[in-house]
Design a protein around this motif. Structure first.
Motif, PDB file in Angstrom:
ATOM      1  N   GLU A  53       1.041  -1.021  -0.286  1.00  0.00           N
ATOM      2  CA  GLU A  53      -0.800   0.672  -0.214  1.00  0.00           C
ATOM      3  C   GLU A  53       0.981   1.451  -0.085  1.00  0.00           C
ATOM      4  O   GLU A  53       0.047   2.695  -0.688  1.00  0.00           O
ATOM      5  N   ALA A  54       2.294   1.207   0.471  1.00  0.00           N
ATOM      6  CA  ALA A  54       3.004   2.092   0.634  1.00  0.00           C
ATOM      7  C   ALA A  54       3.329   2.798  -0.262  1.00  0.00           C
ATOM      8  O   ALA A  54       3.806   3.971  -0.731  1.00  0.00           O
ATOM      9  N   ILE A  55       3.691   1.432  -1.279  1.00  0.00           N
ATOM     10  CA  ILE A  55       4.056   1.532  -2.777  1.00  0.00           C
ATOM     11  C   ILE A  55       3.075   2.260  -3.657  1.00  0.00           C
ATOM     12  O   ILE A  55       3.627   3.130  -4.337  1.00  0.00           O
ATOM     13  N   HIS A  56       1.611   2.026  -3.331  1.00  0.00           N
ATOM     14  CA  HIS A  56       1.631   2.796  -4.170  1.00  0.00           C
ATOM     15  C   HIS A  56       0.461   3.793  -4.153  1.00  0.00           C
ATOM     16  O   HIS A  56       0.460   4.895  -5.108  1.00  0.00           O
ATOM     17  N   TYR A  57      -0.165   4.090  -3.006  1.00  0.00           N
ATOM     18  CA  TYR A  57       0.391   5.702  -2.469  1.00  0.00           C
ATOM     19  C   TYR A  57       1.428   6.440  -2.900  1.00  0.00           C
ATOM     20  O   TYR A  57       1.193   8.173  -2.428  1.00  0.00           O
ATOM     21  N   GLY A  58       2.691   6.163  -3.026  1.00  0.00           N
ATOM     22  CA  GLY A  58       3.941   6.410  -2.530  1.00  0.00           C
ATOM     23  C   GLY A  58       5.450   6.680  -3.976  1.00  0.00           C
ATOM     24  O   GLY A  58       4.840   6.507  -5.419  1.00  0.00           O
ATOM     25  N   ASN A  59       5.965   5.337  -3.840  1.00  0.00           N
ATOM     26  CA  ASN A  59       7.016   4.943  -4.361  1.00  0.00           C
ATOM     27  C   ASN A  59       7.678   3.207  -3.817  1.00  0.00           C
ATOM     28  O   ASN A  59       7.605   3.511  -2.438  1.00  0.00           O
ATOM     29  N   ALA A  60       8.406   2.989  -4.558  1.00  0.00           N
ATOM     30  CA  ALA A  60       8.686   2.274  -3.788  1.00  0.00           C
ATOM     31  C   ALA A  60      10.442   2.731  -2.775  1.00  0.00           C
ATOM     32  O   ALA A  60      10.513   2.258  -1.928  1.00  0.00           O
ATOM     33  N   ALA A  61      11.092   3.554  -3.322  1.00  0.00           N
ATOM     34  CA  ALA A  61      11.512   4.256  -2.623  1.00  0.00           C
ATOM     35  C   ALA A  61      11.294   4.745  -1.441  1.00  0.00           C
ATOM     36  O   ALA A  61      12.194   3.725  -0.367  1.00  0.00           O
ATOM     37  N   GLY A 111       0.431   7.680   1.688  1.00  0.00           N
ATOM     38  CA  GLY A 111       1.767   6.633   1.910  1.00  0.00           C
ATOM     39  C   GLY A 111       2.287   7.158   3.014  1.00  0.00           C
ATOM     40  O   GLY A 111       3.179   6.009   2.909  1.00  0.00           O
ATOM     41  N   ILE A 112       2.364   7.893   3.588  1.00  0.00           N
ATOM     42  CA  ILE A 112       2.976   8.281   4.897  1.00  0.00           C
ATOM     43  C   ILE A 112       2.693   7.220   5.247  1.00  0.00           C
ATOM     44  O   ILE A 112       3.336   6.615   6.495  1.00  0.00           O
ATOM     45  N   PHE A 113       0.760   7.582   6.102  1.00  0.00           N
ATOM     46  CA  PHE A 113       0.080   6.572   6.976  1.00  0.00           C
ATOM     47  C   PHE A 113       0.931   5.019   6.536  1.00  0.00           C
ATOM     48  O   PHE A 113       1.500   4.089   7.498  1.00  0.00           O
ATOM     49  N   TRP A 114       0.223   4.640   5.180  1.00  0.00           N
ATOM     50  CA  TRP A 114       1.133   2.864   4.851  1.00  0.00           C
ATOM     51  C   TRP A 114       2.610   2.677   5.035  1.00  0.00           C
ATOM     52  O   TRP A 114       3.395   1.500   5.482  1.00  0.00           O
ATOM     53  N   GLY A 115       3.602   3.864   4.994  1.00  0.00           N
ATOM     54  CA  GLY A 115       5.213   3.529   5.427  1.00  0.00           C
ATOM     55  C   GLY A 115       5.331   3.643   6.812  1.00  0.00           C
ATOM     56  O   GLY A 115       6.101   2.423   6.738  1.00  0.00           O
ATOM     57  N   PHE A 116       4.903   4.061   7.700  1.00  0.00           N
ATOM     58  CA  PHE A 116       4.654   4.274   8.910  1.00  0.00           C
ATOM     59  C   PHE A 116       3.933   2.188   9.043  1.00  0.00           C
ATOM     60  O   PHE A 116       4.246   2.031  10.124  1.00  0.00           O
ATOM     61  N   THR A 151      10.147   1.763   1.118  1.00  0.00           N
ATOM     62  CA  THR A 151      11.559   1.031   1.592  1.00  0.00           C
ATOM     63  C   THR A 151      12.136   1.730   2.704  1.00  0.00           C
ATOM     64  O   THR A 151      12.687   1.058   3.577  1.00  0.00           O
ATOM     65  N   VAL A 152      12.432   2.293   2.246  1.00  0.00           N
ATOM     66  CA  VAL A 152      12.999   3.551   3.140  1.00  0.00           C
ATOM     67  C   VAL A 152      12.477   4.049   4.932  1.00  0.00           C
ATOM     68  O   VAL A 152      13.687   3.620   5.711  1.00  0.00           O
ATOM     69  N   ILE A 153      10.779   3.744   4.191  1.00  0.00           N
ATOM     70  CA  ILE A 153      10.383   4.473   6.233  1.00  0.00           C
ATOM     71  C   ILE A 153      10.538   3.248   6.196  1.00  0.00           C
ATOM     72  O   ILE A 153      10.498   2.890   7.430  1.00  0.00           O
ATOM     73  N   GLN A 154       9.925   1.684   6.017  1.00  0.00           N
ATOM     74  CA  GLN A 154       9.240   0.638   5.982  1.00  0.00           C
ATOM     75  C   GLN A 154      11.663   0.360   7.024  1.00  0.00           C
ATOM     76  O   GLN A 154      11.150  -0.243   8.133  1.00  0.00           O
TER      77      GLN A 154
END
Length: 299
Positions: free
Chosen positions: A94-102, A160-165, A105-108
């Motif tokens: 979901e984080a990739i979908h609403y943001g991008n892979a870079a 994107g921020i929400f799903w990254g965290f 993956t970094v926030i993860q």
């Protein structure tokens, strides 16, 4: 350098590259096809879990069903599957979908620092100064990533921020939940069953969803399942035979680096100086903590 160390470095770096590339491939699938994060999560868990268990049974000659004989094991496996594996996988896509892979993956990659925070709260102890420093540095890096250095706007969507965290929290749960299970059982066996168990709620969706796929989509999906999950995980486990876990953890930074490089090179993702600095700030604490653990190992 000893040959066994070279083998360890090869397997650890290769696993990080394979994992990182899977994020970029997932971004391609979301942008070029009708595939959704939920669908891809279900497919990945179902086939990766099944293939991993099949590999252990056929090539490692393991008894894959014995883990279900204990009621305690069943309960812990259920928690690991649905509160660790599924959230971490789904939130990452979901984080990739609403943001991008870079950025995803970094926030993860701040997941280990969330573990430090959780342990400090649960044990009612104040984190070490070095841990607090790492946490502040990492979150400063995330700030630069999501704002591109601007104090007045976000360049990454709130979703994107929400799903990254969420992906980072999922990774932390993925690490903490199976600790007791892994003391008595093979790691690959537990992960394989957790993936397969976690895929069950997705099966009705997979059966009723009809998605038109291009010729290029099939090898991309196969890579996410086989290269970006099964082989990456097996390589990572193999690296632990030759290297200290702290060193392997340090080399896992090849995952976000690979995702970033491939996203910029092939998917048109652009990064400014602030974002590049943010990536470095997020990755730096992982190196610092790995070196700290290595010193403790030798002392």
């Amino acid at each position: 350098m000893e040959s066994y160390q070279k083998k360890g470095l090869f397997y650890a770096i290769s696993s990080g590259i394979l994992w990182g590339a899977s994020g970029t491939v997932a971004q391609f699938l979301f942008s070029a096809t009708e595939i959704t994060p939920v669908w891809l999560t279900g497919i990945r868990l179902l086939f990766s879990g099944g293939l991993l268990l099949l590999f252990l049974k056929l090539f490692r000659r393991q008894k894959v069903s014995h883990v279900w004989q204990s009621r305690t094991n069943r309960q812990q496996l259920f928690y690991f599957a649905f509160f660790g594996v599924v959230p971490s996988q789904l939130a990452y896509f979901e984080a990739i979908h609403y943001g991008n892979a870079a950025t995803a993956t970094v926030i993860q990659f701040i997941g280990p620092l969330l573990i430090v925070i959780y342990l400090a709260i649960s044990q009612l102890t104040w984190p070490r100064r070095s841990d607090l420093f790492c946490i502040m540095v990492a979150f400063a890096g995330v700030f630069l990533l999501v704002t591109r250095g601007s104090l007045t706007s976000l360049t990454l969507s709130p979703a994107g921020i929400f799903w990254g965290f969420g992906a980072a929290a999922g990774q932390a749960a993925y690490t903490l939940l199976p600790r007791k299970l892994l003391q008595k059982n093979d790691t690959g066996l537990i992960v394989g069953w957790a993936m397969l168990l976690g895929s069950l709620p997705f099966i009705p969706l997979l059966l009723r969803t009809k998605i038109k796929l291009s010729i290029t989509a099939y090898p991309a999906i196969a890579y996410v399942i086989v290269g970006g999950t099964l082989l990456a995980y097996l390589f990572y486990l193999h690296s632990l035979k030759y290297l200290q876990p702290a060193i392997t953890g340090m080399l896992s930074s090849f995952e976000p680096l690979t995702a970033t490089i491939l996203a910029v090179a092939f998917l048109g993702v652009t990064l400014n100086a602030a974002e590049i600095a943010g990536i470095m700030l997020v990755l730096a604490p992982a190196f610092f903590q790995a070196l700290d653990r290595t010193k403790k190992f030798h002392s």
